[in-house]
Design an enzyme around this catalytic site. Structure first.
Site, PDB file in Angstrom:
ATOM      1  N   ASP A 129       0.866  -1.173   0.000  1.00 46.88           N
ATOM      2  CA  ASP A 129       0.000   0.000   0.000  1.00 46.88           C
ATOM      3  C   ASP A 129       0.909   1.232   0.000  1.00 46.88           C
ATOM      4  O   ASP A 129       1.380   1.683   1.039  1.00 46.88           O
ATOM      5  CB  ASP A 129      -0.872  -0.038   1.257  1.00 46.88           C
ATOM      6  CG  ASP A 129      -1.942   1.053   1.226  1.00 46.88           C
ATOM      7  OD1 ASP A 129      -1.990   1.814   0.240  1.00 46.88           O
ATOM      8  OD2 ASP A 129      -2.687   1.135   2.199  1.00 46.88           O
ATOM      9  N   LEU A 130       1.165   1.813  -1.175  1.00 47.33           N
ATOM     10  CA  LEU A 130       2.326   2.676  -1.394  1.00 47.33           C
ATOM     11  C   LEU A 130       2.539   3.787  -0.379  1.00 47.33           C
ATOM     12  O   LEU A 130       3.625   3.953   0.141  1.00 47.33           O
ATOM     13  CB  LEU A 130       2.280   3.294  -2.801  1.00 47.33           C
ATOM     14  CG  LEU A 130       3.566   4.072  -3.154  1.00 47.33           C
ATOM     15  CD1 LEU A 130       4.768   3.152  -3.205  1.00 47.33           C
ATOM     16  CD2 LEU A 130       3.415   4.829  -4.446  1.00 47.33           C
ATOM     17  N   ASP A 131       1.540   4.565  -0.082  1.00 43.97           N
ATOM     18  CA  ASP A 131       1.780   5.724   0.781  1.00 43.97           C
ATOM     19  C   ASP A 131       1.584   5.407   2.253  1.00 43.97           C
ATOM     20  O   ASP A 131       1.554   6.305   3.075  1.00 43.97           O
ATOM     21  CB  ASP A 131       0.850   6.869   0.389  1.00 43.97           C
ATOM     22  CG  ASP A 131       1.345   7.558  -0.865  1.00 43.97           C
ATOM     23  OD1 ASP A 131       2.444   7.217  -1.314  1.00 43.97           O
ATOM     24  OD2 ASP A 131       0.628   8.412  -1.381  1.00 43.97           O
ATOM     25  N   GLU A 132       1.457   4.156   2.579  1.00 43.66           N
ATOM     26  CA  GLU A 132       1.053   3.830   3.929  1.00 43.66           C
ATOM     27  C   GLU A 132       2.055   2.941   4.646  1.00 43.66           C
ATOM     28  O   GLU A 132       1.739   2.320   5.647  1.00 43.66           O
ATOM     29  CB  GLU A 132      -0.323   3.145   3.890  1.00 43.66           C
ATOM     30  CG  GLU A 132      -1.408   4.022   3.297  1.00 43.66           C
ATOM     31  CD  GLU A 132      -1.747   5.213   4.174  1.00 43.66           C
ATOM     32  OE1 GLU A 132      -1.568   5.113   5.398  1.00 43.66           O
ATOM     33  OE2 GLU A 132      -2.173   6.243   3.632  1.00 43.66           O
ATOM     34  N   GLY A 133       3.271   2.874   4.153  1.00 42.80           N
ATOM     35  CA  GLY A 133       4.267   2.058   4.824  1.00 42.80           C
ATOM     36  C   GLY A 133       4.773   2.739   6.086  1.00 42.80           C
ATOM     37  O   GLY A 133       4.374   3.859   6.406  1.00 42.80           O
TER      38      GLY A 133
END
Lengths: 284, 284, 284, 284
Positions: free
Chosen positions: B226-230
């Protein structure tokens, strides 16, 4: 449930291999449980610094403190150990300005400090009523040009009577003498404005305004014989522009003084500050 | 004289009494010299975290790493040990924007990182010449709507050929698939803007301007499916007013992206970041 | 000597050539002396905004206000003019938390605001005694699930009786209905926490801690029917690390809430804030 | 479409009623369209300052500039008017450090400045190749103890040949003489570190580290005969702790120097800075 009382040791001394292992093993061997351990090495000075906090196993905290001190001495270290069960008593020195006074006492009421202010000493009567509202005895000790020594003797007597373990100068506008600080022998935390560049002389906010500075600052430090030059605990700045009047600078300065001084007091009471030479290590 | 090579271990696992003593004693018993040791406990999760850096005694660093890992496992801990003698190789992913690209490579030249960028991969040819000026091979891997899987296979092949140990997405404008990240199995650091409140959809600076926000921000994080949520590594903000145009916001955003991403890369390469769950512990 | 009373006009409307000249000339022709004049153009919206402060020549300020409003209307502008001789009366809404309550009232005593709080309204009795200490009437208006409308009617009655010209929600933990805000028709300033990323649901500081955020924030805004989404006045952030507990985040959040809310109230009372659409122009 | 060329006037002089109206009306009467107008009064000095930006009606910008200057003089004001159609040429002075050098030139390439660097002058050959990579002529002007006057004559000749309209000292490690600055008669922007407290003498970062400061700073200012004491344009600070080595302070100092100097150059080129006495008014 209340958290268990902890011990916090601040220790420092000449660096040598094995110090981390030795202190941790000492505690572990006595079945203590380390909650935090933070180390620092000053590579140039060859000095080792540690703050270590642990839950001691059942038994007398007083005995454990004495034994830890002896253990640290055996390593060539100076240690200071405090129990979280002990809340140090503090004295607040004020003059007329009340912003740091209210800020510190309200934070105390809010439970932000691991210690308690137990009296207020002032060279002006202005804050007597406010102090009483916080339930604190207020001691008026006027300081006049010729009798500073007498005033300091009076202050010292009060501090000893209440058993003050630390002093906070909350915009107290008198310089404490080297003799007073030496006789008191307790940490004294002070707050003062800071500017880039620095300004000597009076009315520094006016000078800063005239110079067109873009930042104003405040520094909290331990008071030493040289008042504004003791070990720095915390510093902060606020941005100003030509749109700000001298009064705006003074107002912003008050906010800086409040937050920087409160932070310094909090760290001090949580035994996070190690002083050596003229500087501090703050284990935040 | 070069400083001696050090080992840095990042370890974590279920908390238990004696962990600080055990790791420190293990190193001391092997006559290593601990330079830094920093611990953290997540009280709620009952998890222990440690970063410990030491100068091993003479002998094979490789052997000591293997032995430390076995030791940590015996304590129920997961450890990752790195030697300062090893400089990890990184790949830089870019698109057209070049601000983070130049910033990271100039910092590399200035010696700010404990690792090296060894290739540049881009979906656009724009930065080919600039990459070569830094002495880096430039791999153009276009990504079009239908052939993302092929492009990612190509990227993966390049990364394996150069032996990339970490990847930095320096304003790379493509989303990496979960399959790619899984197959790569190396840390990928990304940077993106952040706003209060958050804005979904395209042209976020335009949205922020239309909403009259007073702060804009940037966050660096490890890329996950989940790209922006690491896991978040670092965040920062800049103040804006109605006097700032959308272009000003974008310019300020570039500065934030540069400094936040560089800080994250520096910490990563100094082995200061422990990931667990969806968060980081940064031993700064 | 007291500074002379000034008039402050906030005006906005469709942009057109000559607006700066026309307003300045209007004042000059009446022998007023402009102290500050600040303009802004929203290029995209084609909207003109101005804050202009002047010392009127001898004569009735009331008449000059009415005439300026008519003049602005003739230019197709909406104007709001205030006299510095008038100190608006405000009402403070609180619940149990007292940090913004004390902060605002102490700043009032210190003379930081160009207006006065004249009553306190709360849904809890906790701050009754403290309000009286500041010399303010305290109105307990409990709000229970079924009778919110009755409570709001009661609040509205009180606000009208005291002639409240603005309301500050100082950690008031109830949502005000759209009907209430419409009936009140006075600016209501609110403060709330802000995070990157944003967190929905309860206990946001716990969520932020669990997510490992590196910054926490606070935003002051005008309350609208959609409570947390009104025009933003001011925002600020503080840096946090894994070393900070949830309690630390909450404490730091209190400090942010105090300073951000106080700044918003100060600007509001100095007539520095123009609202249009869902955003603000702050002439600071 | 390109935005229309604008004129920006910076003017100041003794305060008097009607100045805002008079300047705005002058422009309006000539059918110019004011885009921005920002005023400031220094109440203590009785001085009026204004930055006003407008789109002139068709006609010669050169004529309008001359006429505005005459108009300002008739009001007793000193004015400086610039056209956005004119991009000032600048010279970059460097020594060995390259961080501000790259930062400024990359920002130039990115279009962040309303002017252009057109040559690089250095007392060391180190950055010759890098300058050429940016397409800039590089002038090596060594400065040795005995021949500073000759070197400065050489620099002056180069600056006149290229028609330099401003100079940026991007970590240029030589003091420029009062004679040079007087002969050049062009604004010279400098950057230097700033500390609280200030440190005299060499190796300031080492001194700051030894003193245990919690903040380090940088200031950009116009160079005057007294090098570090000219009018301050911008200042910023970064937070440091005992965990930071001298090298960390130097690295953080580089980042401060880059951003503070770039901001000062941007404002200068956008004609946002009015100098009077030893301070600046920055219309940001």
């Amino acid at each position: 449930m209340e958290p268990a009382a902890t011990l916090v040791a601040l220790l420092h001394g000449p660096d040598q291999p094995g110090l981390v292992a030795k202190t941790a093993s000492w505690i572990f061997a006595r079945r203590g449980n380390i909650l935090h351990a933070d180390q620092h090495r000053d590579m140039e000075a060859g000095e080792f610094f540690q703050r270590i906090e642990w839950v001691p196993s059942a038994g007398s905290a007083g005995a454990e403190i004495a034994e830890f001190n002896a253990f640290a001495a055996s390593l060539g270290m100076v240690a200071r150990v405090a129990s979280s069960a002990h809340r140090p008593k503090g004295a607040l020195f004020v003059s007329r300005a009340d912003h740091c006074f209210h800020d510190l006492l309200l934070r105390g009421v809010a439970g932000e400090f691991a210690g308690d202010f137990t009296c207020v000493i002032s060279n002006h009567p202005d804050l007597a009523e406010a102090a009483r509202h916080y339930g604190l005895p207020f001691h008026l000790v006027p300081v006049t040009a010729g009798d500073k020594a007498a005033a300091e003797a009076n202050q010292l007597r009060i501090l000893r009577e209440v058993g003050a373990e630390f002093v906070v100068l909350a915009r107290y506008m008198q310089v404490l003498s080297a003799e007073f600080l030496h006789a008191l022998d307790r940490p004294v935390i002070n707050i003062h404005h800071s500017f880039l560049p620095a300004f000597a002389g009076g009315r520094p906010y006016h000078q800063a305004h005239a110079r067109g500075v873009k930042l104003i600052g405040a520094s909290a430090h331990y008071a030493t014989a040289d008042l504004d030059e003791g070990p720095i605990i915390q510093q902060d700045v606020a941005r100003v522009t030509h749109r700000h009047s001298v009064e705006d600078l003074i107002r912003k300065g008050r906010d800086l003084e409040k937050s920087v001084l409160a932070q310094a007091v909090r760290w001090h009471l949580e035994n996070r500050i190690l002083i050596y030479g003229n500087k501090t290590v703050v284990f935040d």
